[in-house]
Write a protein that holds these residues in place. Structure first.
Motif, PDB file in Angstrom:
ATOM      1  N   GLY A  34      -8.273 -47.231 -70.645  1.00 29.03           N
ATOM      2  CA  GLY A  34      -7.826 -48.318 -69.786  1.00 29.03           C
ATOM      3  C   GLY A  34      -7.758 -49.673 -70.468  1.00 29.03           C
ATOM      4  N   CYS A  38      -2.442 -53.023 -71.060  1.00 29.02           N
ATOM      5  CA  CYS A  38      -1.656 -51.827 -71.407  1.00 29.02           C
ATOM      6  C   CYS A  38      -0.326 -51.841 -70.665  1.00 29.02           C
ATOM      7  N   ALA A  41      -0.056 -49.033 -67.537  1.00 29.36           N
ATOM      8  CA  ALA A  41      -1.252 -48.976 -66.689  1.00 29.36           C
ATOM      9  C   ALA A  41      -1.103 -47.979 -65.544  1.00 29.36           C
ATOM     10  N   HIS A  44      -2.908 -44.633 -65.977  1.00 30.12           N
ATOM     11  CA  HIS A  44      -4.358 -44.567 -66.176  1.00 30.12           C
ATOM     12  C   HIS A  44      -5.098 -43.680 -65.160  1.00 30.12           C
TER      13      HIS A  44
END
Length: 210
Positions: A34, A38, A41, A44
């Motif tokens: 995580g 990023c 995302a 995740h």
């Protein structure tokens, strides 16, 4: 291995921004790392999105003409190491043993090499190039080849490719790209949410909607 399923977040049949040449790309769902900032995302959460059998993925890849390999991104591919290993084996059965594999991982390369999990080691044996290391927002560099921040490294794990080709790839591989599919935008690259290309794609999509 026949009961293994790969949790897939998204796919792109033809990409030039995720490794050498033109490649199919798969983003897996689920990542415990995580990294803040990023670009992916949405991948995740460890939730079921699209569960696919390795042979099913291999058959899809085999229908795509004139590609030289497959890229696994995420999410975190090494958190589904068994399913990805089986998928690579199925793909190479259908597409040939020289069909190349590129993978991204938020884990450091040294950490993966030291892993005592045998399936992690098996996956490493099947990868030609690994882009490794967590994304660190303050080290972001959009000029890097197939990396988002300067701490990340490209590891050549087979003799298929070499660092001598990086200058050529830097000229040929876009830093980001998108494809339109009906009302969906498949976006990949290292521009992030502020990407000019992503804004252009959204504008184009809005203009083409009835």
């Amino acid at each position: 291995m026949s009961d293994l399923l790969l949790n897939v977040a998204a796919t792109m049949s033809r990409s030039r921004a995720n490794g050498p040449g033109v490649r199919a790309a798969i983003w897996v769902q689920g990542c415990t790392i995580g990294c803040p900032g990023c670009y992916n995302a949405f991948t995740h959460p460890h939730k079921s999105v699209k569960l696919m059998r390795p042979v099913e993925i291999a058959k899809w890849v085999a229908t795509i003409s004139d590609i030289e390999g497959i890229t696994f991104s995420g999410g975190e591919p090494f958190e589904q190491a068994a399913a990805i290993t089986a998928t690579i084996d199925e793909i190479r059965l259908l597409c040939g043993p020289k069909f190349s594999v590129f993978a991204y991982s938020g884990f450091e390369y040294d950490s993966l090499m030291k892993s005592e999990d045998p399936i992690v080691q098996e996956l490493l044996k099947r990868i030609d190039i690994l882009s490794a290391g967590p994304y660190i927002n303050k080290l972001r560099d959009t000029n890097l080849l197939w990396r988002g921040s300067s701490n990340q490294t490209l590891q050549y794990l087979s003799e298929r490719y070499s660092r001598r080709e990086e200058e050529k790839w830097t000229k040929e591989s876009p830093s980001e790209e998108y494809a339109l599919d009906k009302n969906a935008i498949h976006f990949t690259g290292f521009g992030g949410p502020g990407s000019a290309i992503l804004k252009s794609a959204l504008k184009h999509l809005n203009q083409t909607q009835p």
